[in-house]
Design a protein around this motif. Structure first.
Motif, short mmCIF file in Angstrom:
data_model
loop_
_atom_site.label_atom_id
_atom_site.label_comp_id
_atom_site.label_asym_id
_atom_site.label_seq_id
_atom_site.Cartn_x
_atom_site.Cartn_y
_atom_site.Cartn_z
N SER A 19 0.81 -1.21 0.00
CA SER A 19 0.00 0.00 0.00
C SER A 19 0.85 1.27 0.00
O SER A 19 0.31 2.37 -0.11
N SER A 20 2.16 1.14 0.11
CA SER A 20 3.04 2.31 0.02
C SER A 20 3.08 2.80 -1.42
O SER A 20 2.65 2.12 -2.35
N SER A 21 3.62 4.01 -1.61
CA SER A 21 3.72 4.54 -2.97
C SER A 21 4.62 3.66 -3.83
O SER A 21 4.31 3.40 -5.01
N LYS A 60 -6.78 -3.57 4.09
CA LYS A 60 -6.49 -2.85 2.84
C LYS A 60 -6.64 -3.73 1.61
O LYS A 60 -6.29 -3.31 0.50
N GLN A 82 -6.49 -1.01 -6.80
CA GLN A 82 -5.30 -0.42 -7.42
C GLN A 82 -4.65 -1.35 -8.44
O GLN A 82 -3.60 -1.02 -8.98
N ALA A 141 -2.50 9.21 -1.71
CA ALA A 141 -3.27 8.70 -0.58
C ALA A 141 -4.03 9.82 0.12
O ALA A 141 -5.22 9.69 0.44
N LYS A 142 -3.33 10.93 0.35
CA LYS A 142 -3.95 12.07 0.99
C LYS A 142 -3.12 13.30 0.70
O LYS A 142 -1.89 13.24 0.72
N GLN A 173 -2.24 4.89 4.87
CA GLN A 173 -2.27 5.36 3.49
C GLN A 173 -2.25 4.21 2.48
O GLN A 173 -1.69 3.15 2.73
N VAL A 174 -2.84 4.50 1.33
CA VAL A 174 -2.68 3.68 0.13
C VAL A 174 -2.20 4.64 -0.95
O VAL A 174 -2.99 5.37 -1.55
N GLY A 175 -0.89 4.68 -1.16
CA GLY A 175 -0.32 5.62 -2.12
C GLY A 175 0.56 6.64 -1.43
O GLY A 175 1.04 6.43 -0.32
#
Length: 329
Positions: free
Chosen positions: A154-156, A181, A188, A300-301, A321-323
């Protein structure tokens, strides 16, 4: 004077201080930019906390990935002009420069023209994640039907790895600790999601790959779980370790490596950008992917204003976060 973020001591997000600071004028090979947006990275959080390989010299500027507009040229700068929108790549040691700021001095050697068609937040989010995940293409040479295990998916960088694997025709196997997630990762583009605290990764990977195992695993966490990752790989597979987020010692998985002829490969994105021909090739491929839609930065945000830098860091470290987490000025 410009408002900048500096740290005077090591610790959590609370040590980030917004200050009025004289950034000076650009020297030879440097420019001054008005910063539009910055992308946050785990490396900056580790640096701030004193857990990065390079110890901060306090007080220290911070921040090394983002996008901005050139306002002033230093001597001997002829490849950019005032008004150019540029991406700032994290091709420097932490603390050498700092772009968590309204304005910043940066060397032109770490700049690239911002790709057209991207928002400031997207332009601030592309180069670290795709250059890091590009190991899957350049080194592992993943292709059609290859299983690709992506830890911390889920990281960038994890999402960049999913996109690159899908573009290559591989089978993206996204790993996340719990199933919270799972749907977001499927949304994604992950072909499969494994919740590693709830499922047997090796069994799932063998099921997905018809018993062959995955071609590669891409891991920023390290620690004892690398033994499990190694057991999930196919003969002559490659285990990339590109971070140490676990904070634990990372053992060498001797017997899986010995019996299957695996490679354990350290990786950081500078392995690409420190070599001009590799850097140019990676740039071209990533720009092609962005233009074609195969690659798309995921935000993500988005936080608004330099005064939100503490909140943005807290969000990054909450693991929600996701992204990419971005602060837009």
């Amino acid at each position: 004077m410009s408002k900048v973020v500096r740290i005077h001591s090591l610790g959590g997000p609370e040590v980030l201080k917004i200050e009025d600071f004289d950034i000076g004028t650009p020297g030879a090979g440097e420019v001054r930019i008005r910063v539009e947006a910055v992308g946050l990275n785990r490396a900056e959080a580790m640096y701030r906390a004193g857990r990065y390989p390079i110890a901060p010299k306090l007080p220290s500027l911070i921040g090394y990935e983002g996008v901005g507009v050139i306002e002033q040229l230093g001597p001997d700068v002829d490849d950019f002009k005032v008004g150019d929108r540029v991406c700032v790549l994290p091709m420097i040691h932490q603390g050498q420069y700092g772009i968590w700021a309204e304005e910043a001095i940066v060397p032109t050697r770490i700049l690239l023209p911002a790709p057209p068609g991207l928002t400031p937040s997207e332009a601030a989010s592309i180069w670290m994640q795709y250059m890091t995940a590009y190991a899957l293409i350049e080194v592992a040479e993943i292709g059609i039907g290859d299983g690709v295990i992506i830890r911390a998916a889920s990281s960038s960088v994890g999402i960049a790895a999913i996109q690159l694997a899908n573009w290559a025709g591989s089978i993206s196997i996204a790993c996340t600790r719990t199933s919270d997630k799972a749907q977001a990762l499927l949304d994604q583009g992950a072909a499969h999601v494994v919740a590693t605290d709830e499922e047997d990764l090796v069994a799932r990977v063998m099921e997905i790959t018809g018993g062959k195992g995955a071609r590669t695993a891409f891991d920023p966490v390290g620690g004892p779980y690398v033994e499990t990752l190694a057991n999930a790989l196919a003969p002559r597979g490659i285990l990339f370790i590109y971070g140490g987020l676990s904070g634990e010692a990372t053992p060498y998985p001797h017997w899986p490596c010995a019996y299957k002829g695996l490679s354990v490969r350290g990786w950081v994105a500078s392995e690409i950008w420190n070599h001009p021909h590799r850097y140019k090739t990676a740039q071209e491929k990533i720009l092609t992917g962005l233009a074609s839609g195969h690659l798309k930065p995921v935000i993500a945000k988005e936080f608004h204003g330099l005064d939100q830098i503490l909140a943005a860091n807290e969000f990054l470290e909450s693991n929600q976060q996701v992204g990419k987490v971005v602060v837009k000025f």
